[in-house]
Design a protein around this motif. Structure first.
Motif, mmCIF file in Angstrom:
data_model
loop_
_atom_site.group_PDB
_atom_site.id
_atom_site.type_symbol
_atom_site.label_atom_id
_atom_site.label_comp_id
_atom_site.label_asym_id
_atom_site.label_seq_id
_atom_site.Cartn_x
_atom_site.Cartn_y
_atom_site.Cartn_z
ATOM 1 N N CYS A 325 0.819 -1.215 0.000
ATOM 2 C CA CYS A 325 0.000 0.000 0.000
ATOM 3 C C CYS A 325 0.859 1.274 0.000
ATOM 4 C CB CYS A 325 -1.006 -0.003 1.158
ATOM 5 S SG CYS A 325 -2.312 -1.204 0.951
ATOM 6 N N PRO A 326 1.792 1.394 -0.957
ATOM 7 C CA PRO A 326 2.556 2.639 -1.051
ATOM 8 C C PRO A 326 1.666 3.837 -1.379
ATOM 9 C CG PRO A 326 2.948 1.271 -2.998
ATOM 10 C CD PRO A 326 2.185 0.420 -2.011
ATOM 11 N N SER A 327 0.461 3.584 -1.922
ATOM 12 C CA SER A 327 -0.467 4.682 -2.227
ATOM 13 C C SER A 327 -0.944 5.367 -0.962
ATOM 14 C CB SER A 327 -1.698 4.129 -2.958
ATOM 15 O OG SER A 327 -2.432 3.264 -2.096
ATOM 16 N N GLY A 328 -0.948 4.628 0.138
ATOM 17 C CA GLY A 328 -1.612 5.092 1.348
ATOM 18 C C GLY A 328 -2.878 4.268 1.600
ATOM 19 N N GLY A 329 -3.295 3.532 0.561
ATOM 20 C CA GLY A 329 -4.396 2.578 0.721
ATOM 21 C C GLY A 329 -5.728 3.216 1.068
ATOM 22 N N LEU A 330 -6.682 2.363 1.360
ATOM 23 C CA LEU A 330 -8.006 2.831 1.755
ATOM 24 C C LEU A 330 -7.938 3.516 3.112
ATOM 25 C CD1 LEU A 330 -8.505 0.548 -0.383
ATOM 26 C CD2 LEU A 330 -10.630 0.087 0.792
ATOM 27 N N GLY A 342 -8.574 3.594 -8.128
ATOM 28 C CA GLY A 342 -7.543 4.619 -8.313
ATOM 29 C C GLY A 342 -6.311 4.406 -7.453
ATOM 30 N N ILE A 343 -6.484 3.754 -6.305
ATOM 31 C CA ILE A 343 -5.322 3.524 -5.428
ATOM 32 C C ILE A 343 -4.880 2.062 -5.458
ATOM 33 C CG2 ILE A 343 -5.536 5.481 -3.877
ATOM 34 C CD1 ILE A 343 -7.229 3.742 -2.016
ATOM 35 N N LYS A 344 -5.512 1.252 -6.277
ATOM 36 C CA LYS A 344 -5.085 -0.149 -6.440
ATOM 37 C C LYS A 344 -4.502 -0.292 -7.857
ATOM 38 C CE LYS A 344 -6.057 -0.963 -2.324
ATOM 39 N NZ LYS A 344 -4.908 -1.036 -1.428
ATOM 40 N N ILE A 345 -5.350 -0.352 -8.880
ATOM 41 C CA ILE A 345 -4.869 -0.452 -10.263
ATOM 42 C C ILE A 345 -4.129 0.837 -10.654
ATOM 43 C CG2 ILE A 345 -5.572 -0.745 -12.670
ATOM 44 C CD1 ILE A 345 -6.066 -3.244 -10.961
ATOM 45 N N GLY A 346 -4.713 1.988 -10.294
ATOM 46 C CA GLY A 346 -4.081 3.269 -10.625
ATOM 47 C C GLY A 346 -2.683 3.362 -10.027
ATOM 48 N N GLU A 347 -2.542 2.972 -8.768
ATOM 49 C CA GLU A 347 -1.241 3.064 -8.110
ATOM 50 C C GLU A 347 -0.224 2.132 -8.762
ATOM 51 O OE1 GLU A 347 -0.526 5.333 -6.055
ATOM 52 O OE2 GLU A 347 1.401 4.749 -5.213
ATOM 53 N N LEU A 348 -0.643 0.930 -9.162
ATOM 54 C CA LEU A 348 0.273 0.021 -9.844
ATOM 55 C C LEU A 348 0.793 0.683 -11.124
ATOM 56 C CD1 LEU A 348 -0.277 -2.224 -7.838
ATOM 57 C CD2 LEU A 348 -0.965 -3.723 -9.703
ATOM 58 N N PHE A 349 -0.128 1.311 -11.877
ATOM 59 C CA PHE A 349 0.252 1.988 -13.125
ATOM 60 C C PHE A 349 1.238 3.125 -12.839
ATOM 61 C CE2 PHE A 349 -0.767 5.635 -15.968
ATOM 62 C CZ PHE A 349 -0.239 5.126 -17.144
ATOM 63 N N TRP A 350 0.911 3.955 -11.849
ATOM 64 C CA TRP A 350 1.774 5.113 -11.569
ATOM 65 C C TRP A 350 3.139 4.677 -11.039
ATOM 66 C CZ3 TRP A 350 -3.424 7.001 -9.542
ATOM 67 C CH2 TRP A 350 -4.091 7.755 -10.527
ATOM 68 N N GLN A 351 3.152 3.660 -10.197
ATOM 69 C CA GLN A 351 4.446 3.177 -9.673
ATOM 70 C C GLN A 351 5.277 2.540 -10.785
ATOM 71 O OE1 GLN A 351 5.874 3.490 -6.701
ATOM 72 N NE2 GLN A 351 4.184 4.190 -5.408
ATOM 73 N N LEU A 352 4.645 1.721 -11.624
ATOM 74 C CA LEU A 352 5.396 0.985 -12.657
ATOM 75 C C LEU A 352 5.882 1.901 -13.781
ATOM 76 C CD1 LEU A 352 3.160 -2.225 -12.814
ATOM 77 C CD2 LEU A 352 5.514 -2.123 -11.987
ATOM 78 N N THR A 353 5.238 3.087 -13.917
ATOM 79 C CA THR A 353 5.674 4.030 -14.947
ATOM 80 C C THR A 353 6.453 5.197 -14.330
ATOM 81 O OG1 THR A 353 3.515 5.119 -14.815
ATOM 82 C CG2 THR A 353 3.795 3.482 -16.563
ATOM 83 N N GLY A 354 6.768 5.091 -13.049
ATOM 84 C CA GLY A 354 7.594 6.121 -12.395
ATOM 85 C C GLY A 354 6.913 7.468 -12.242
ATOM 86 N N GLN A 355 5.564 7.446 -12.141
ATOM 87 C CA GLN A 355 4.824 8.718 -12.048
ATOM 88 C C GLN A 355 4.240 8.966 -10.666
ATOM 89 O OE1 GLN A 355 2.120 9.664 -15.482
ATOM 90 N NE2 GLN A 355 2.369 7.494 -15.893
ATOM 91 N N ALA A 356 4.692 8.207 -9.665
ATOM 92 C CA ALA A 356 4.023 8.291 -8.362
ATOM 93 C C ALA A 356 4.517 9.457 -7.502
ATOM 94 C CB ALA A 356 4.157 6.964 -7.615
ATOM 95 N N GLY A 357 5.422 10.246 -8.041
ATOM 96 C CA GLY A 357 5.844 11.458 -7.327
ATOM 97 C C GLY A 357 6.398 11.152 -5.950
ATOM 98 N N LYS A 358 5.839 11.822 -4.943
ATOM 99 C CA LYS A 358 6.320 11.653 -3.560
ATOM 100 C C LYS A 358 6.119 10.235 -3.050
ATOM 101 C CE LYS A 358 5.181 16.388 -2.219
ATOM 102 N NZ LYS A 358 4.051 17.165 -1.705
ATOM 103 N N ARG A 359 5.229 9.499 -3.697
ATOM 104 C CA ARG A 359 4.955 8.132 -3.230
ATOM 105 C C ARG A 359 5.823 7.096 -3.933
ATOM 106 N NH1 ARG A 359 0.652 9.822 -5.264
ATOM 107 N NH2 ARG A 359 0.328 8.013 -6.590
ATOM 108 N N GLN A 360 6.640 7.540 -4.890
ATOM 109 C CA GLN A 360 7.400 6.579 -5.701
ATOM 110 C C GLN A 360 8.287 5.707 -4.810
ATOM 111 O OE1 GLN A 360 6.947 6.471 -9.175
ATOM 112 N NE2 GLN A 360 8.027 4.532 -9.007
ATOM 113 N N ILE A 361 8.205 4.415 -5.023
ATOM 114 C CA ILE A 361 9.056 3.469 -4.291
ATOM 115 C C ILE A 361 10.498 3.756 -4.704
ATOM 116 C CG2 ILE A 361 9.636 1.017 -4.032
ATOM 117 C CD1 ILE A 361 6.572 0.512 -4.658
#
Lengths: 387, 173
Positions: A325-330, A342-361
């Motif tokens: 839950c790097p998104s912060g989860g529910l 948005g925080i499950k599938i969306g977060e996977l997309f943003w993390q895998l494409t390096g777009q998660a900003g401050k949340r990026q692993i």
């Protein structure tokens, strides 16, 4: 089956009450997802929507009501519903539209507005119970989660403070999420333990409260992705789903077998045989803090009873070996049931494409798993995605 | 996402604005009423409750005693076979101590509620019910309990014909 990728995602704020109507929320999330994919509605062949009980929005057959907001007008359209599982399941439904060859581009839109229901969304949750066996006892939905949490704690000898660590981690992770309703950079285990007791062992801060919001993702076939030379893409490499019996008083609540079966189905397709080693990060469904632990075990990312130990050791922190839950989860971003896509599938997309900003692993991640859970503690939906 | 999008859509409302009508809104109260038919298995189950008895169905396919009773076995996917009385004693499988009612309103006197697996049915087969005659410190998973029934003239053929489950006393079968 054709290869399918996620090429765009969007979401609205998650808030206890939003002024925007369901249609407006769907439009905003969809427009953002299309913009981020560099597409317009004219590029979309079919639309899939997901939403949980109609009784929240208060519009019976709300999937039809808000369809215009999803850009569905004049197109093949369907709504899917698997309770809370819809948060991940609608992407699976979108996936089969593209994987089968029926569509090249599919827009998946999830919406939930829980605030219209008065005095509290709990009053309509009362109607999901068996009308003859359960409802005369005037149940509150929190009861069954409290019962499941108690069973899990007791069988595995897990302390409440170890479960509270999940709420602390997720609410802190959510500080980096621009849509978060429940982010708290300073929250401690004591805050969770000292919060009001709702239904022991569940305290107020163990739960994610009702929320309004919408989210959307764009799915495209490999052909479209190659032809358009799409840069930001994450491949859907495995999907799985499973339902257990609604007779929840007839099974041991200590382990979510239905999640394990859904996970095995998705892992087989994704050619994953040792999930703990082959999966880099996870977005399990976390409407309650114990659910993250329960679902990590269901997803075979931890042995039975081991998830609290991994959490305590910091393995599931954003910079840990298995960020969870790097998104912060529910718990941190919010729980507008189906819109948590948005925080499950969306977060996977943003993390895998390096777009998660401050949340990026902070380290490289190549494979992620998202999971949602629903109906009467009986439904699991799992999606594996790869960079 | 975070980096590329400056502002996320959605307009937040506070509870004050919402409840004091400072936001343009409409109100409605649906009037929906239902009468649920109990079906074959549960009708018999309710009739037996009125007599102060618990009844299950057997399945020879999987050799289980199914409770609550059903006319088909979901495992074997075949009709169940016979009616079988089970006992009104059992074991607490799990429970909660609730400080909220059905509408999430706060209550001061907690409700003890949980799942009892019943003696005579297959393992883990049980029902949700209330627990009393025990404090929140005494209740525990594994505690042996017995049903406390309403007097016969007050029973209506409902799960509420059992008022609650209480601790099984020493020497009590």
């Amino acid at each position: 089956m054709r290869k399918v990728g996620v090429i765009g995602a969007g979401m609205t704020l998650f808030r206890r009450r939003l002024q925007d109507t369901p249609k407006e929320l769907c439009y905003e999330a969809s427009k953002m997802a299309l913009d981020s994919a560099g597409l317009t509605l004219a590029d979309v062949n079919m639309v899939v929507s997901g939403s949980a009980p109609d009784a929240f929005d208060g519009v019976h057959m709300k999937g039809e009501y808000y369809a215009d907001g999803c850009g569905a007008y004049g197109r093949p359209y369907m709504r899917v519903f698997t309770g809370g599982g819809t948060g991940v399941f609608s992407t699976i439904a979108g996936w089969w539209h593209v994987a089968s060859g029926l569509a090249d581009v599919v827009l998946v839109v999830n919406e939930e507005k829980m605030s219209p229901c008065q005095p509290h969304a709990q009053s309509v949750f009362g109607h999901i119970w068996d009308p003859i066996l359960d409802r005369p006892l005037k149940p509150n939905l929190v009861w069954i989660f409290a019962m499941e949490m108690n069973r899990y704690m007791t069988v595995h000898h897990v302390k409440k403070e170890d479960i509270a660590l999940v709420a602390v981690k997720n609410k802190r992770n959510a500080v980096g999420h621009p849509c978060a309703q429940l982010a708290d950079p300073n929250i401690t285990v004591e805050d969770v333990l000292n919060s009001e007791i709702m239904a022991w062992p569940v305290n107020r801060l163990d739960i994610s409260p009702p929320s309004d919001g919408a989210s959307a993702v764009v799915l495209a076939s490999e052909d479209v992705i190659r032809k358009r030379k799409v840069q930001d893409k994450a491949w859907v490499s495995g999907v799985g789903w499973c339902i257990d019996s609604t007779m929840w008083t007839d099974r041991d609540l200590v382990f979510p077998e239905y999640v394990a079966r859904a996970a095995k189905m998705a892992y087989k397709q994704a050619r994953i045989d040792t999930p703990r080693r082959q999966i880099d990060f996870a977005e399990p469904y976390d409407p309650f803090d114990y659910k993250e632990l329960h679902h990590m075990e269901g997803l075979l990312l931890a042995k039975k009873g081991e998830a609290p130990i991994l959490t305590k050791e910091g393995v599931t922190q954003r910079d840990g070996d298995l960020p969870t839950c790097p998104s912060g989860g529910l718990l941190g971003v919010g729980n507008p049931i189906a819109a948590t896509m948005g925080i499950k599938i969306g977060e996977l997309f943003w993390q895998l494409t390096g777009q998660a900003g401050k949340r990026q692993i902070p380290h490289e991640v190549r494979t992620g798993v998202a999971q949602a859970w629903g109906d009467l503690m009986q439904y699991g939906a799992v999606v594996v995605m790869r960079a | 996402m975070t980096a590329r999008i400056p502002k996320f859509p959605g307009t937040e409302l506070g509870s004050k604005e919402f409840y004091e009508g400072k936001v343009t809104q409409v109100r409605s109260r649906p009037d929906a009423q239902y009468d649920f038919s109990a079906g074959e298995a549960i009708s018999r189950f309710l009739e037996e409750l009125q007599k102060g008895k618990l009844i299950a169905r057997t399945c020879t396919g999987c050799a289980r005693i199914l409770f609550p009773p059903r006319m088909f076995c979901e495992e074997c996917y075949r009709p169940t076979d016979e009616w079988r009385y089970i006992r009104d004693t059992g074991t607490i499988e799990t429970y909660s101590i609730s400080y909220i009612d059905q509408d999430a309103k706060r209550i001061t006197e907690p409700i003890l509620v949980g799942v009892v697996s019943l003696d005579g049915a297959s393992p883990k087969m049980g029902m949700m019910h209330y627990f009393r005659e025990m404090t929140k410190d005494e209740i525990r998973i594994g505690l042996r309990v017995k049903a406390v029934w309403k007097p016969p003239e007050e029973r209506k053929g409902s799960v509420l014909d059992i008022r609650y489950f209480r601790p099984l006393k020493e020497g009590e079968a």
